[in-house]
Design a protein around this motif. Structure first.
Motif, PDB file in Angstrom:
ATOM      1  N   ARG A 184      45.106  49.023  33.106  1.00 34.68           N
ATOM      2  CA  ARG A 184      43.921  48.184  33.365  1.00 34.68           C
ATOM      3  C   ARG A 184      42.992  48.187  32.157  1.00 34.68           C
ATOM      4  O   ARG A 184      42.325  47.195  31.880  1.00 34.68           O
ATOM      5  CB  ARG A 184      43.178  48.655  34.625  1.00 34.68           C
ATOM      6  N   VAL A 185      42.944  49.310  31.442  1.00 37.95           N
ATOM      7  CA  VAL A 185      42.157  49.359  30.211  1.00 37.95           C
ATOM      8  C   VAL A 185      42.731  48.342  29.231  1.00 37.95           C
ATOM      9  O   VAL A 185      42.009  47.563  28.614  1.00 37.95           O
ATOM     10  CB  VAL A 185      42.176  50.771  29.575  1.00 37.95           C
ATOM     11  N   GLU A 186      44.073  48.315  29.139  1.00 37.65           N
ATOM     12  CA  GLU A 186      44.745  47.408  28.206  1.00 37.65           C
ATOM     13  C   GLU A 186      44.532  45.934  28.563  1.00 37.65           C
ATOM     14  O   GLU A 186      44.282  45.119  27.688  1.00 37.65           O
ATOM     15  CB  GLU A 186      46.260  47.700  28.145  1.00 37.65           C
ATOM     16  N   ASP A 187      44.637  45.611  29.848  1.00 39.56           N
ATOM     17  CA  ASP A 187      44.503  44.189  30.205  1.00 39.56           C
ATOM     18  C   ASP A 187      43.053  43.774  30.481  1.00 39.56           C
ATOM     19  O   ASP A 187      42.785  42.627  30.856  1.00 39.56           O
ATOM     20  CB  ASP A 187      45.449  43.797  31.354  1.00 39.56           C
ATOM     21  N   GLY A 188      42.134  44.707  30.307  1.00 37.01           N
ATOM     22  CA  GLY A 188      40.711  44.361  30.391  1.00 37.01           C
ATOM     23  C   GLY A 188      40.113  44.359  31.790  1.00 37.01           C
ATOM     24  O   GLY A 188      38.963  43.997  31.971  1.00 37.01           O
ATOM     25  N   SER A 189      40.895  44.787  32.785  1.00 37.11           N
ATOM     26  CA  SER A 189      40.352  44.771  34.144  1.00 37.11           C
ATOM     27  C   SER A 189      39.827  46.144  34.579  1.00 37.11           C
ATOM     28  O   SER A 189      39.416  46.331  35.716  1.00 37.11           O
ATOM     29  CB  SER A 189      41.409  44.280  35.133  1.00 37.11           C
ATOM     30  N   TYR A 190      39.837  47.089  33.644  1.00 37.70           N
ATOM     31  CA  TYR A 190      39.368  48.445  33.980  1.00 37.70           C
ATOM     32  C   TYR A 190      37.891  48.428  34.376  1.00 37.70           C
ATOM     33  O   TYR A 190      37.082  47.763  33.729  1.00 37.70           O
ATOM     34  CB  TYR A 190      39.569  49.392  32.796  1.00 37.70           C
ATOM     35  N   GLY A 191      37.553  49.164  35.432  1.00 34.29           N
ATOM     36  CA  GLY A 191      36.159  49.260  35.866  1.00 34.29           C
ATOM     37  C   GLY A 191      35.787  48.192  36.877  1.00 34.29           C
ATOM     38  O   GLY A 191      34.676  48.183  37.383  1.00 34.29           O
ATOM     39  N   LYS A 192      36.754  47.297  37.179  1.00 31.46           N
ATOM     40  CA  LYS A 192      36.502  46.261  38.163  1.00 31.46           C
ATOM     41  C   LYS A 192      37.081  46.704  39.494  1.00 31.46           C
ATOM     42  O   LYS A 192      38.220  47.174  39.553  1.00 31.46           O
ATOM     43  CB  LYS A 192      37.168  44.954  37.704  1.00 31.46           C
ATOM     44  N   CYS A 193      36.294  46.556  40.540  1.00 35.54           N
ATOM     45  CA  CYS A 193      36.747  46.965  41.867  1.00 35.54           C
ATOM     46  C   CYS A 193      37.800  46.005  42.388  1.00 35.54           C
ATOM     47  O   CYS A 193      37.624  44.791  42.344  1.00 35.54           O
ATOM     48  CB  CYS A 193      35.557  47.028  42.819  1.00 35.54           C
ATOM     49  N   GLU A 194      38.889  46.571  42.908  1.00 33.47           N
ATOM     50  CA  GLU A 194      39.971  45.731  43.429  1.00 33.47           C
ATOM     51  C   GLU A 194      39.656  45.208  44.827  1.00 33.47           C
ATOM     52  O   GLU A 194      40.326  44.320  45.338  1.00 33.47           O
ATOM     53  CB  GLU A 194      41.291  46.526  43.455  1.00 33.47           C
ATOM     54  N   GLY A 195      38.621  45.791  45.438  1.00 32.91           N
ATOM     55  CA  GLY A 195      38.256  45.348  46.788  1.00 32.91           C
ATOM     56  C   GLY A 195      37.308  44.174  46.769  1.00 32.91           C
ATOM     57  O   GLY A 195      37.543  43.151  47.413  1.00 32.91           O
ATOM     58  N   CYS A 196      36.200  44.290  45.995  1.00 34.65           N
ATOM     59  CA  CYS A 196      35.159  43.262  46.028  1.00 34.65           C
ATOM     60  C   CYS A 196      34.980  42.593  44.666  1.00 34.65           C
ATOM     61  O   CYS A 196      34.115  41.724  44.518  1.00 34.65           O
ATOM     62  CB  CYS A 196      33.829  43.879  46.469  1.00 34.65           C
ATOM     63  N   ALA A 197      35.784  42.968  43.673  1.00 32.70           N
ATOM     64  CA  ALA A 197      35.725  42.416  42.319  1.00 32.70           C
ATOM     65  C   ALA A 197      34.403  42.718  41.602  1.00 32.70           C
ATOM     66  O   ALA A 197      34.109  42.142  40.558  1.00 32.70           O
ATOM     67  CB  ALA A 197      36.006  40.912  42.309  1.00 32.70           C
ATOM     68  N   GLY A 198      33.619  43.623  42.174  1.00 36.09           N
ATOM     69  CA  GLY A 198      32.382  44.039  41.512  1.00 36.09           C
ATOM     70  C   GLY A 198      32.667  45.137  40.503  1.00 36.09           C
ATOM     71  O   GLY A 198      33.812  45.558  40.333  1.00 36.09           O
TER      72      GLY A 198
END
Ligand SMILES: [Zn+2]
Length: 125
Positions: free
Chosen positions: A83-97
């Motif tokens: 997720r760090v690599e694809d840039g989605s790290y730190g984003k919640c998978e439940g609410c996208a916050g």
């Protein structure tokens, strides 16, 4: 998330991965019975472990248990790194916050924010 924060978490995850892999490698030796027994009589002479059979069996069970827990943990760390690599790290998978930084510092492989994590545990997510 700021790039500096992202890099810090990446480093944290890499270090944690390294640590878990070393720990798993040590346990694998126990699981595969390489603890001084592979070399036959010679190996045994150099072994520090002269524990009785019962203790060995207990350790074996505990080791298997530990290794599977560590294995799952390692999987989560690897997922976080991707997720760090694809840039989605730190984003919640439940609410996208955004997952709060203090939470990520405590649990770097977290994929849910506190609110969603609580919902998941309650089974309402
Ligand atoms: Zn959330």
């Amino acid at each position: 998330m700021r790039k500096t924060d992202l890099q810090r978490f990446r480093k944290l995850l890499m270090e944690e991965k390294e640590r878990v892999m070393h720990s798993m490698a040590d346990h694998h030796k126990v699981i595969r019975g390489l603890d001084g027994q592979e070399g036959g009589a010679t190996g045994k002479a150099h072994s520090n472990h002269l524990a009785d059979q019962g203790t060995d069996e207990f350790q074996y069970e505990a080791t298997i248990q530990f290794a599977s827990t560590e294995g799952r943990y390692l999987y989560h760390i690897e997922e976080a790194l991707s997720r760090v690599e694809d840039g989605s790290y730190g984003k919640c998978e439940g609410c996208a916050g955004h997952i709060a930084l203090p939470r990520l510092r405590a649990v770097p492989h977290a994929r849910l924010c506190i609110e969603c994590k609580e919902k998941e545990e309650e089974g309402t997510l």
